[in-house]
Design an enzyme around this catalytic site. Sequence first.
Site, PDB file in Angstrom:
ATOM      1  N   CYS A 150       0.802  -1.229   0.000  1.00 35.32           N
ATOM      2  CA  CYS A 150       0.000   0.000   0.000  1.00 35.32           C
ATOM      3  C   CYS A 150       0.837   1.282   0.000  1.00 35.32           C
ATOM      4  O   CYS A 150       0.362   2.330  -0.435  1.00 35.32           O
ATOM      5  CB  CYS A 150      -0.976  -0.013   1.167  1.00 35.32           C
ATOM      6  SG  CYS A 150      -0.281  -0.639   2.694  1.00 35.32           S
ATOM      7  N   HIS A 243      -1.870   6.687   3.620  1.00 39.78           N
ATOM      8  CA  HIS A 243      -0.415   6.707   3.763  1.00 39.78           C
ATOM      9  C   HIS A 243       0.143   7.951   3.059  1.00 39.78           C
ATOM     10  O   HIS A 243      -0.161   8.210   1.887  1.00 39.78           O
ATOM     11  CB  HIS A 243       0.212   5.472   3.107  1.00 39.78           C
ATOM     12  CG  HIS A 243      -0.052   4.182   3.824  1.00 39.78           C
ATOM     13  ND1 HIS A 243      -0.654   4.085   5.064  1.00 39.78           N
ATOM     14  CD2 HIS A 243       0.252   2.903   3.460  1.00 39.78           C
ATOM     15  CE1 HIS A 243      -0.719   2.808   5.426  1.00 39.78           C
ATOM     16  NE2 HIS A 243      -0.190   2.074   4.473  1.00 39.78           N
TER      17      HIS A 243
HETATM   18  P1  NAP Z   1      -6.088  -8.404   8.890  1.00 38.25           P
HETATM   19  O1  NAP Z   1      -6.986  -7.285   9.201  1.00 38.25           O
HETATM   20  O2  NAP Z   1      -5.197  -8.937   9.941  1.00 38.25           O
HETATM   21  O3  NAP Z   1      -6.954  -9.586   8.296  1.00 38.25           O
HETATM   22  C1  NAP Z   1      -6.456 -10.845   7.979  1.00 38.25           C
HETATM   23  C2  NAP Z   1      -7.626 -11.777   7.867  1.00 38.25           C
HETATM   24  O4  NAP Z   1      -7.148 -13.034   7.361  1.00 38.25           O
HETATM   25  C3  NAP Z   1      -8.332 -12.073   9.184  1.00 38.25           C
HETATM   26  O5  NAP Z   1      -9.611 -11.505   9.103  1.00 38.25           O
HETATM   27  C4  NAP Z   1      -8.387 -13.607   9.228  1.00 38.25           C
HETATM   28  O6  NAP Z   1      -9.687 -14.112   9.411  1.00 38.25           O
HETATM   29  C5  NAP Z   1      -8.069 -13.998   7.819  1.00 38.25           C
HETATM   30  N1  NAP Z   1      -7.477 -15.327   7.701  1.00 38.25           N
HETATM   31  C6  NAP Z   1      -6.422 -15.839   8.356  1.00 38.25           C
HETATM   32  N2  NAP Z   1      -6.218 -17.115   7.935  1.00 38.25           N
HETATM   33  C7  NAP Z   1      -7.181 -17.398   7.024  1.00 38.25           C
HETATM   34  C8  NAP Z   1      -7.513 -18.550   6.259  1.00 38.25           C
HETATM   35  N3  NAP Z   1      -6.807 -19.669   6.342  1.00 38.25           N
HETATM   36  N4  NAP Z   1      -8.572 -18.474   5.413  1.00 38.25           N
HETATM   37  C9  NAP Z   1      -9.302 -17.362   5.321  1.00 38.25           C
HETATM   38  N5  NAP Z   1      -9.041 -16.240   6.036  1.00 38.25           N
HETATM   39  C10 NAP Z   1      -7.985 -16.270   6.881  1.00 38.25           C
HETATM   40  O7  NAP Z   1      -5.101  -8.033   7.653  1.00 38.25           O
HETATM   41  P2  NAP Z   1      -5.347  -7.019   6.418  1.00 38.25           P
HETATM   42  O8  NAP Z   1      -4.812  -5.690   6.726  1.00 38.25           O
HETATM   43  O9  NAP Z   1      -6.755  -7.151   5.961  1.00 38.25           O
HETATM   44  O10 NAP Z   1      -4.353  -7.612   5.325  1.00 38.25           O
HETATM   45  C11 NAP Z   1      -4.707  -8.709   4.498  1.00 38.25           C
HETATM   46  C12 NAP Z   1      -3.643  -8.911   3.435  1.00 38.25           C
HETATM   47  O11 NAP Z   1      -3.585  -7.759   2.595  1.00 38.25           O
HETATM   48  C13 NAP Z   1      -2.241  -9.119   3.990  1.00 38.25           C
HETATM   49  O12 NAP Z   1      -1.541 -10.019   3.154  1.00 38.25           O
HETATM   50  C14 NAP Z   1      -1.634  -7.716   3.898  1.00 38.25           C
HETATM   51  O13 NAP Z   1      -0.230  -7.726   3.841  1.00 38.25           O
HETATM   52  C15 NAP Z   1      -2.256  -7.226   2.598  1.00 38.25           C
HETATM   53  N6  NAP Z   1      -2.371  -5.766   2.444  1.00 38.25           N
HETATM   54  C16 NAP Z   1      -2.923  -5.000   3.436  1.00 38.25           C
HETATM   55  C17 NAP Z   1      -3.065  -3.619   3.230  1.00 38.25           C
HETATM   56  C18 NAP Z   1      -3.689  -2.700   4.258  1.00 38.25           C
HETATM   57  O14 NAP Z   1      -3.698  -1.470   4.041  1.00 38.25           O
HETATM   58  N7  NAP Z   1      -4.223  -3.211   5.366  1.00 38.25           N
HETATM   59  C19 NAP Z   1      -2.655  -3.061   2.036  1.00 38.25           C
HETATM   60  C20 NAP Z   1      -2.115  -3.866   1.043  1.00 38.25           C
HETATM   61  C21 NAP Z   1      -1.988  -5.219   1.266  1.00 38.25           C
HETATM   62  P3  NAP Z   1     -10.462 -14.345  10.796  1.00 38.25           P
HETATM   63  O15 NAP Z   1     -10.975 -12.987  11.175  1.00 38.25           O
HETATM   64  O16 NAP Z   1     -11.542 -15.267  10.405  1.00 38.25           O
HETATM   65  O17 NAP Z   1      -9.506 -14.926  11.775  1.00 38.25           O
END
Ligand code: NAP
Length: 351
Positions: A150, A243
Amino acid sequence: MNKIPVAVLAATGSVGQRFVQLLDHHPWFEVVALTGSERGHGKTYGEVCRWLLAEPMPDWAGKMPVLPSEAASLNGARLAFSALPADTARQVEPALAQAGICVCSNASAFRREPDVPLLIPEVNPEHARLVEVQRKRRGWSGWIATNPNCTSTGMTIALKALQDAFGLKRVFAVSMQALSGAGYPGVASLDIADNVVPFIGGEEEKVEWEPRKMLGKLEGEEVHLAEIGISAHTNRVAVTDGHLVCLTVELAQRATPEQAATVLAAFQAPPPVAELPSAARPVIQVREEENRPQPRLDRMTGRGMTTVVGRLRSDPLFDLRLVVLSHNTIRGAAGGSLLNAELMVRAGYLS
Ligand code: NAP
């Protein structure tokens, strides 16, 4: 056109929720499956998801079951938007691609693979063609396409405009990154209230490498990284979304701040991209006030898809200084991934 059935993987997280919100009433895509970790299986999305967005959770989403992230569970989805953590994505996404599902991923797991496109449609839409190489090499009927981290997103869009006009030699980047970039619950409140944390694991390496792939040239079956030196400092600040990145840029051909502002404001997406439903309008907005862009005031410009640039001035060491703002969960994650999917549909990679 009949809507394309899609799944959202890790729909319960910070990025997953953005996907659900942005897919509500999408003209091309219909959500047929939402997945989450094991804790949610057998429950509804409404029961499991701690909804964080100001926009209400769509009714249809609240009633859907939380499913496992396996091809057989995805109710015939042809496209999967992945917001999985990188370690899970590394296992799940290839299995889906092998089963014929096309994956638009936010995870970092495959961004560096030579046959996986790392895409920003306004910057390198021609790299989408890498999925043909990927399918041939890996024997998959589906594919994986990724969007950048991001922090790289907004700065790469601004750098692309400058690269096209003046060429780029070196870039020095200092980020101030929002809390939602760390997911939910993310950074502990006692670590970040009244504070700045000058470390985000793995982030500087991503910011120093990913723009070079996107600004690089696809020749034959591989991308030649752009020959640009990038040095990054990445910091977490107490902002919810958006950001901010301060850039100092050495150009190949000298330009005044006024010339750079003109080029940035005039930057357009190539024609097929500008017509896509989630396209940024405008792609870049240049602010002239001395104290903008600011996350709270400017992050929702162009529905969160526009890159906002300001504070263009000359630099005593390099050539130019500027500040770039990009909404991290929209432009930098779910919205960017949705635009990638629209590009892939338009390019015929879903037929
Ligand atoms: P997050 O809020 O921590 O969410 C991660 C989610 O993954 C949780 O809700 C969890 O579900 C789920 N999860 C874990 N294991 C799983 C499985 N086996 N099957 C299905 N769901 C599963 O993280 P996030 O910020 O959304 O980030 C998600 C991804 O996008 C990461 O790879 C991150 O690096 C990338 N990313 C994030 C951003 C940003 O601005 N946040 C920007 C670009 C890329 P439960 O709630 O059910 O436990």
